[in-house]
Write an enzyme that holds these catalytic residues in place. Structure first.
Site, PDB file in Angstrom:
ATOM      1  N   ASP A  68      41.915  29.142  -5.831  1.00  0.00           N
ATOM      2  CA  ASP A  68      43.125  28.516  -5.976  1.00  0.00           C
ATOM      3  C   ASP A  68      43.069  27.502  -6.931  1.00  0.00           C
ATOM      4  OD1 ASP A  68      44.661  29.777  -3.524  1.00  0.00           O
ATOM      5  OD2 ASP A  68      43.472  28.450  -2.170  1.00  0.00           O
TER       6      ASP A  68
ATOM      7  N   TYR B 202      30.589  29.388   1.073  1.00  0.00           N
ATOM      8  CA  TYR B 202      31.633  28.018   0.528  1.00  0.00           C
ATOM      9  C   TYR B 202      31.229  26.946   1.018  1.00  0.00           C
ATOM     10  CZ  TYR B 202      35.383  31.270  -0.721  1.00  0.00           C
ATOM     11  OH  TYR B 202      36.173  32.311  -1.336  1.00  0.00           O
TER      12      TYR B 202
END
Lengths: 276, 276
Positions: free
Chosen positions: B64, B122
């Site tokens: 994003d 992540y």
């Protein structure tokens, strides 16, 4: 509609000192300019939003567009009465994340961020690795060609002491004129036309912080406009063999900007601290 | 004038794999969008300037706007013949400093950054200090209210294993529709309407890196769109006492986005690595 700026010494007006850290990348330098986002203007806007009062914070010196600060100091006089701790918190809420107030204190009315300063420390950071990580590139000059560090250290040592640094002062006369006396400290225009370009450097050295980071650290009484960037540009020319380290004395004595090397990019320069 | 994109397996076409690091702050995410600066579009432009050939690099997943990468992987097929080392250097010259190519290699034509991935790591970085330095604020979520770390660790442990993560998938149906099958990996729309939201998490934990930095580290087979940010937002609600850690199991079982907590801001999220 120019609003009246408070003067130190007016009744009911107190002095303030702020210590600031900022990422200069997205600002057009310290000094207020029409239609440009600057550190000084952004700070003045934040103070006005909190107190309703318009002040013009004076920096210890102007930093150029892209130059960063770990400990810039600003001072101003303000009538609004607000506890320092509350003012500090409110400023960090009102300012963008790229400017942080590290300290806020009310000070004697005769304190002036520029006039009261007796010393200043700068760092110039050079990234030596092959690939500069994106989260570091805003804060360093990435330069991975070979450098003769011994020669750079020899050149850096030459500038220690009291010297006329005219060869390392900003050469653009327009730039010097724009630097009006009350807005810029570290400038030859500070004391008007023909002012002294003599400054004292207490220490000047190159440090290998780690295999990827080479840092020039300089501590002096005060600095001319562009002086650190012009010194670093010249030291890098020495490091690349374009200028001999033994030439540094002659470059100083020439008192001419054309005698020295290039101006190093703004992104690597950090104002570390100001001493009072 | 849409140019033809090369297909893997065409004669004379070879596969390429790039490992990328980027600062996502100034990009509108990974995926090409009209009139927006994106990582994918900037990379495609750089490749075209070097080779004259238009390709559309496929990412291991879409990140994003504002999300960073330490090791994003992209793949594409290209007819241009260029030694990998030269291509690597040319890419880093052509790209802005906010995107770096860490590795460039020609690979088997059936390698696909998304389809070939078997695992992903992540990190979500939270700055816990009182004043977040400007040069860190782009890369962390600054949050200095008290957090119950033990409760957050208990909640994080609940998601390890194979679960239906529908409660942590992006809830915006427009967003899901925009995520066309060939442009997004970690999305429920990846396999079309009604696709599985079951994913496997290998490890999930909170680490105190130092007194100012708290990091959530998660390793899984694949992730739904917004899944890490939604997990972190929920863990933070647990840390603040708004959700009990013992509720995590019920939130998973609800299979509804409304059961879970808020979406954590993009700036703290880092795609660390992709495994093949």
């Amino acid at each position: 509609m120019v609003e009246k700026i408070r003067e130190r010494g007016e009744p009911g007006v107190s002095g303030w000192k702020l210590v600031l850290a900022y990422d200069g990348t997205d600002f057009h330098g310290w000094q207020v300019q029409p239609d440009q986002v600057t550190i000084q203007g952004t700070l003045a806007d934040a103070i006005e939003r909190i107190t309703g009062e318009r002040v013009l914070p004076q920096g210890s010196g102007r930093t150029d567009a892209g130059v960063h600060a770990l400990g810039q100091v600003a001072s101003f006089a303000m009538a609004a009465a607000i506890p320092a701790a509350n003012f500090h918190r409110a400023l960090n809420r009102a300012l963008p994340a790229s400017i942080r107030v590290l300290e806020a204190a009310s000070v004697a009315p005769d304190f002036h961020a520029r006039h009261s300063a007796v010393g200043k420390r700068y760092e110039y950071r050079i990234f030596r690795g092959e690939i500069c990580p994106p989260w570091i590139s805003r804060y360093v000059y990435a330069l991975n060609w070979p450098l003769d560090l011994d020669a750079m250290r020899e050149a850096a040592a030459v500038v220690v002491g009291e010297h006329d640094f005219a060869s390392f002062a900003a050469s653009d006369p327009d730039l010097a004129r724009r630097s009006a006396p009350n807005t810029i400290s570290d400038s030859i225009s500070d004391q008007g036309e023909g002012a002294s370009t003599v400054r004292t450097i207490f220490s000047s050295r190159w440090d290998c912080v780690d295999s990827d980071l080479l840092v020039y650290r300089v501590h002096g009484s005060a600095f001319l406009h562009h002086m650190v960037r012009n010194l670093v540009g010249t030291f890098l020319d020495v490091g690349r063999g374009h200028i001999a380290a033994t030439e540094m004395k002659r470059i100083l004595e020439a008192r001419s900007r054309t005698a020295a090397g290039a101006t190093a990019p703004a992104r690597g320069l950090w104002l570390i601290s100001v001493e009072y």
